[in-house]
Design an enzyme around this catalytic site. Sequence first.
Site, PDB file in Angstrom:
ATOM      1  CG  ASN A   8     -53.006 -16.840 -27.856  1.00  0.00           C
ATOM      2  OD1 ASN A   8     -52.505 -17.260 -28.904  1.00  0.00           O
ATOM      3  ND2 ASN A   8     -52.699 -15.662 -27.334  1.00  0.00           N
ATOM      4  CE  LYS A  10     -49.812 -16.051 -25.376  1.00  0.00           C
ATOM      5  NZ  LYS A  10     -49.292 -15.291 -24.259  1.00  0.00           N
ATOM      6  CG  HIS A  96     -52.302 -11.318 -27.467  1.00  0.00           C
ATOM      7  ND1 HIS A  96     -51.080 -11.057 -26.894  1.00  0.00           N
ATOM      8  CD2 HIS A  96     -52.908 -12.244 -26.686  1.00  0.00           C
ATOM      9  CE1 HIS A  96     -50.945 -11.812 -25.809  1.00  0.00           C
ATOM     10  NE2 HIS A  96     -52.042 -12.545 -25.666  1.00  0.00           N
ATOM     11  CD  GLU A  98     -47.868 -12.546 -26.121  1.00  0.00           C
ATOM     12  OE1 GLU A  98     -48.155 -13.290 -27.079  1.00  0.00           O
ATOM     13  OE2 GLU A  98     -47.934 -12.915 -24.937  1.00  0.00           O
ATOM     14  CD  GLU A 166     -55.296 -12.030 -22.951  1.00  0.00           C
ATOM     15  OE1 GLU A 166     -55.450 -13.227 -22.684  1.00  0.00           O
ATOM     16  OE2 GLU A 166     -54.484 -11.616 -23.794  1.00  0.00           O
ATOM     17  N   GLY A 172     -48.550 -14.518 -18.954  1.00  0.00           N
ATOM     18  CA  GLY A 172     -47.351 -15.349 -18.933  1.00  0.00           C
ATOM     19  C   GLY A 172     -46.451 -15.114 -17.737  1.00  0.00           C
ATOM     20  CB  SER A 210     -51.295 -16.152 -15.039  1.00  0.00           C
ATOM     21  OG  SER A 210     -50.105 -15.591 -15.568  1.00  0.00           O
TER      22      SER A 210
END
Length: 256
Positions: A8, A10, A96, A98, A166, A172, A210
Amino acid sequence: MKKLIAGNWKMNGDLASAKSLTQEIVNGLNANVLETCDFVVCPPALQIAAVQEIAANTALAVGAQNCSDQDKGAFTGEISAPMVKDAGCDYVILGHSERRQYFAESDTLIKDKAVKAYAAGLAAIICVGETESEREAGKEQDIVGIQLSKVLGEGATAENTVIAYEPVWAIGTGKTATPDDVAAMHDFIRRFLSEKLADSERVRILYGGSVKPANAQELLSLENVNGALIGGASLKAEDFLGIANAAPQLKAQNAA
Ligand code: PGA
């Protein structure tokens, strides 16, 4: 079941870096890794065409990071699932954290997008996961169970649905869930799917948050971890391929 190694990207990079990263990944897909892993990269939408040109006729699949819940029309700035398919993609990441956090995406919207993705012939990589406070309160399975019950829409099958677990606090941040926590959640997701989908044992359940070469072997060797959704480490071919090379079967093969 082959592991799915999904990148991904991003909102990172430019056209030149997207092309060189794709070429480096394609160059690294030898028979050894392809025996145990499938690969997909999900670049920013404007880079998909260039990435697809390099990935076409190779074992590297391409995906988008999002799609609309509408097929066409006056939806400025949106990209439909048929457009994603038309650009040569096989996958789309949906839900996701985010997008949930910064774009207020709800489970219902994610389900509607997934239904469009299935209709367009795409496989949806649907993300679920709890926040740190939800885990601290011991509610992680309740949260993920609720998300799963809402995002699995009409037309979902073992072929067109990939679940990515996730934990939000691990994305991250350099923090990864412990192997025991990951195993417990993936087992829970597998059991949950068995009540919802035919052939649910064939659904790939990815871990994300991560993931890097150093922790990949431990994570990918867990029974119900069928691949990884990789953010930061997917931006370097060496790390992305290093994660695949750490898949337990590959370790054994390389050592033989
Ligand atoms: P990360 O991101 O690997 O950088 O933690 C994972 C993701 O957001 O899919």
